[in-house]
Write an enzyme that holds these catalytic residues in place. Sequence first.
Site, PDB file in Angstrom:
ATOM      1  N   ARG A 153      -1.608  -0.625  -8.653  1.00 54.03           N
ATOM      2  CA  ARG A 153      -2.937  -0.193  -8.228  1.00 54.03           C
ATOM      3  C   ARG A 153      -2.987   1.328  -8.267  1.00 54.03           C
ATOM      4  O   ARG A 153      -2.201   2.006  -7.603  1.00 54.03           O
ATOM      5  CB  ARG A 153      -3.245  -0.673  -6.810  1.00 54.03           C
ATOM      6  CG  ARG A 153      -4.604  -0.192  -6.273  1.00 54.03           C
ATOM      7  CD  ARG A 153      -4.717  -0.408  -4.773  1.00 54.03           C
ATOM      8  NE  ARG A 153      -4.666  -1.813  -4.416  1.00 54.03           N
ATOM      9  CZ  ARG A 153      -4.291  -2.264  -3.217  1.00 54.03           C
ATOM     10  NH1 ARG A 153      -3.901  -1.421  -2.284  1.00 54.03           N
ATOM     11  NH2 ARG A 153      -4.288  -3.563  -2.963  1.00 54.03           N
ATOM     12  N   ASP A 158       0.827  -1.202   0.000  1.00 51.55           N
ATOM     13  CA  ASP A 158       0.000   0.000   0.000  1.00 51.55           C
ATOM     14  C   ASP A 158       0.866   1.257   0.000  1.00 51.55           C
ATOM     15  O   ASP A 158       1.980   1.252   0.539  1.00 51.55           O
ATOM     16  CB  ASP A 158      -0.895   0.030   1.235  1.00 51.55           C
ATOM     17  CG  ASP A 158      -2.093  -0.885   1.108  1.00 51.55           C
ATOM     18  OD1 ASP A 158      -2.443  -1.243  -0.023  1.00 51.55           O
ATOM     19  OD2 ASP A 158      -2.682  -1.237   2.149  1.00 51.55           O
TER      20      ASP A 158
END
Length: 301
Positions: free
Chosen positions: A177, A127
């Site tokens: 992402r 992340d």
Amino acid sequence: MLGASRSSRLKTAVTRAPGTRSVVARFVAGEAEDDGVRVARDLGRTGLRVSLDHLGEFTSDPAVVREATQASVSMLRRLAAEGLAPIAEVSVKLTALGLDLDRSMVLDNAWEVVSAARQAGTTVTCDMEDSTRTDATLDVVRELRTEEPSVGAVLQAMLRRTESDVRDLAYAGSRVRLCKGAYAELSSVAFASKAEVDASYARCLGILMRGDGYPMVATHDPRLVDLGERLVKEHGRAADTYEFQMLYGIRPEEQRALAGRGHTVRVYVPYGKDWYGYLMRRLAERPANVAFFVRALATRG
């Protein structure tokens, strides 16, 4: 709301409010590993894939860092044991693995998680956190990819630098992402208006779709989802060369509808006791989420 995500006083008030846990359950699978596995299994039955995130970030205690590392490793072993690895991966926040403490520590811990994912037959996505940690996060991702190219990166369209980062990462085998971003940032490093962020997202998504990597289209915005579908068709992308991603509890009907149209759809499923900061950022993203939360608390209170 973003400021509230770092407020210990408000955290205490929210966590003690009557009915809080039942409301949080809309966005968080639960506090235990079993909860994450249960939700992953249920989503898998509906044709969706999953990225499981053991909640926790900005950690300064080595003991907590060790616990966070072991939580992700344990989840990966559990996914393998229960036959869920083909549809589920894990996401990790590198500050939970020691990014703010020591580079060798975070690399050792991240590699332990990545090795567990390799053994399980699935993947890991790192992340992205606030802009002060972007360079350090991407540096760790690059290091991990020297031995495990499948490690996923996350880029935030709200940051002014992201278009350049996207160009650097749109290479063959690179899983990226693309999300809008959910941290409070200075205007010197981030776009201030929704229109600017949306325009940046569209530009970055175009670069990813034209590139040779594996775009992960992380958005709930109907216009950007439509754009993603158009770009997939325009560039002739096969169904196994990209995916859409959405958060657990947000637009579940659209998640299933996208999967029904032949797209790979992955749901980001958080679990764990440290849910407060995550919840505040979800509320900040959409006023409708705030209204839902307040109404539910008032009803249960």
